[in-house]
Design a protein around this motif. Structure first.
Motif, PDB file in Angstrom:
ATOM      1  N   LEU A  28       0.843  -1.184   0.000  1.00  0.00           N
ATOM      2  CA  LEU A  28       0.000   0.000   0.000  1.00  0.00           C
ATOM      3  C   LEU A  28       0.885   1.243   0.000  1.00  0.00           C
ATOM      4  O   LEU A  28       1.917   1.285   0.665  1.00  0.00           O
ATOM      5  CB  LEU A  28      -0.905   0.028   1.226  1.00  0.00           C
ATOM      6  N   LEU A  29       0.466   2.240  -0.742  1.00  0.00           N
ATOM      7  CA  LEU A  29       1.155   3.518  -0.757  1.00  0.00           C
ATOM      8  C   LEU A  29       0.851   4.260   0.546  1.00  0.00           C
ATOM      9  O   LEU A  29      -0.187   4.018   1.175  1.00  0.00           O
ATOM     10  CB  LEU A  29       0.683   4.357  -1.935  1.00  0.00           C
ATOM     11  N   ASN A  36      -6.816   4.812   5.185  1.00  0.00           N
ATOM     12  CA  ASN A  36      -7.351   3.762   6.059  1.00  0.00           C
ATOM     13  C   ASN A  36      -7.364   4.207   7.519  1.00  0.00           C
ATOM     14  O   ASN A  36      -8.327   3.946   8.254  1.00  0.00           O
ATOM     15  CB  ASN A  36      -6.547   2.473   5.913  1.00  0.00           C
ATOM     16  N   VAL A  37      -6.303   4.879   7.954  1.00  0.00           N
ATOM     17  CA  VAL A  37      -6.233   5.383   9.326  1.00  0.00           C
ATOM     18  C   VAL A  37      -7.357   6.393   9.553  1.00  0.00           C
ATOM     19  O   VAL A  37      -8.067   6.332  10.571  1.00  0.00           O
ATOM     20  CB  VAL A  37      -4.849   6.020   9.611  1.00  0.00           C
ATOM     21  N   ILE A  38      -7.534   7.301   8.613  1.00  0.00           N
ATOM     22  CA  ILE A  38      -8.584   8.318   8.738  1.00  0.00           C
ATOM     23  C   ILE A  38      -9.961   7.658   8.802  1.00  0.00           C
ATOM     24  O   ILE A  38     -10.790   8.032   9.637  1.00  0.00           O
ATOM     25  CB  ILE A  38      -8.497   9.338   7.589  1.00  0.00           C
ATOM     26  N   ALA A  39     -10.202   6.680   7.951  1.00  0.00           N
ATOM     27  CA  ALA A  39     -11.495   5.984   7.970  1.00  0.00           C
ATOM     28  C   ALA A  39     -11.739   5.316   9.319  1.00  0.00           C
ATOM     29  O   ALA A  39     -12.868   5.305   9.813  1.00  0.00           O
ATOM     30  CB  ALA A  39     -11.554   4.962   6.843  1.00  0.00           C
ATOM     31  N   GLN A  78       0.017  -3.851  17.162  1.00  0.00           N
ATOM     32  CA  GLN A  78      -1.341  -3.640  16.655  1.00  0.00           C
ATOM     33  C   GLN A  78      -1.355  -2.876  15.326  1.00  0.00           C
ATOM     34  O   GLN A  78      -2.126  -3.206  14.433  1.00  0.00           O
ATOM     35  CB  GLN A  78      -2.185  -2.914  17.702  1.00  0.00           C
ATOM     36  N   TRP A  79      -0.529  -1.829  15.206  1.00  0.00           N
ATOM     37  CA  TRP A  79      -0.478  -1.067  13.947  1.00  0.00           C
ATOM     38  C   TRP A  79      -0.005  -1.980  12.819  1.00  0.00           C
ATOM     39  O   TRP A  79      -0.577  -2.002  11.740  1.00  0.00           O
ATOM     40  CB  TRP A  79       0.446   0.139  14.082  1.00  0.00           C
ATOM     41  N   ARG A  81      -0.184  -5.219  12.628  1.00  0.00           N
ATOM     42  CA  ARG A  81      -1.221  -6.215  12.369  1.00  0.00           C
ATOM     43  C   ARG A  81      -2.361  -5.633  11.530  1.00  0.00           C
ATOM     44  O   ARG A  81      -2.866  -6.286  10.622  1.00  0.00           O
ATOM     45  CB  ARG A  81      -1.766  -6.737  13.696  1.00  0.00           C
ATOM     46  N   HIS A  82      -2.752  -4.393  11.814  1.00  0.00           N
ATOM     47  CA  HIS A  82      -3.908  -3.796  11.142  1.00  0.00           C
ATOM     48  C   HIS A  82      -3.560  -3.146   9.799  1.00  0.00           C
ATOM     49  O   HIS A  82      -4.280  -3.336   8.817  1.00  0.00           O
ATOM     50  CB  HIS A  82      -4.579  -2.786  12.065  1.00  0.00           C
ATOM     51  N   TYR A  83      -2.474  -2.362   9.760  1.00  0.00           N
ATOM     52  CA  TYR A  83      -2.145  -1.602   8.539  1.00  0.00           C
ATOM     53  C   TYR A  83      -1.024  -2.231   7.721  1.00  0.00           C
ATOM     54  O   TYR A  83      -0.759  -1.792   6.602  1.00  0.00           O
ATOM     55  CB  TYR A  83      -1.792  -0.159   8.895  1.00  0.00           C
ATOM     56  N   LEU A  84      -0.335  -3.211   8.282  1.00  0.00           N
ATOM     57  CA  LEU A  84       0.696  -3.991   7.607  1.00  0.00           C
ATOM     58  C   LEU A  84       1.962  -3.215   7.256  1.00  0.00           C
ATOM     59  O   LEU A  84       2.736  -3.630   6.403  1.00  0.00           O
ATOM     60  CB  LEU A  84       0.130  -4.682   6.351  1.00  0.00           C
TER      61      LEU A  84
END
Length: 147
Positions: A28-29, A36-39, A78-79, A81-84
């Motif tokens: 991901l760019l 994704n973080v904002i969402a 956690q970051w 795991r979630h955002y890779l």
């Protein structure tokens, strides 16, 4: 050989190396990860990153032991795991979010960070202000809080 062992021991004792070079396991760019973080944070979709939304996201996702303080390990795990994003980069993010440099993220860090992010001084953090800050972290290697 002895010099090599001393070097390895020094790294183990004096800390980890963090990288401000973004790499993501899903390729991901930075702009995609930031979106994704904002969402995840702007739950009500009003275009404002409200302190209560940020706090709720941080407590729900990162404060694994629910003690009111997020350790570097909790955050990185956690970051990642979630955002890779790769762990070294996430450590870099943690240290930018840890405004008071006490090795944990608490409400005081969120308050201080909010003041840095409110660039127009209106008392609110718009999605644009938040996006600008995060994209700077991801692409420009901001190495100090808000600078």
């Amino acid at each position: 050989m002895i010099a090599f062992l001393v070097l390895i021991g020094s790294v183990a004792v004096y800390g980890k190396h963090y990288s401000c070079i973004h790499t993501n396991h899903d390729q991901l760019l930075p702009s995609q990860v930031v979106s994704n973080v904002i969402a995840d944070i702007d739950k009500d979709g009003d275009g404002i990153v409200e302190p209560t939304e940020v706090q709720a996201e941080f407590v729900a996702r990162y404060d694994v032991d629910k003690n009111g303080s997020i350790t570097e390990d909790e955050f990185v795990t956690q970051w990642h795991r979630h955002y890779l994003d790769v762990r070294n980069f996430v450590g870099y993010l943690f240290h930018n979010f840890d405004v008071n440099n006490d090795m944990s993220l608490t409400d005081s860090d969120l308050v201080a960070l909010s003041k840095n992010l409110d660039t127009d001084g209106n008392g609110e953090i718009s999605i644009a202000e938040f996006r600008t800050y995060m994209v700077n972290l991801y692409t420009n290697c901001v190495t100090a809080h808000g600078n």
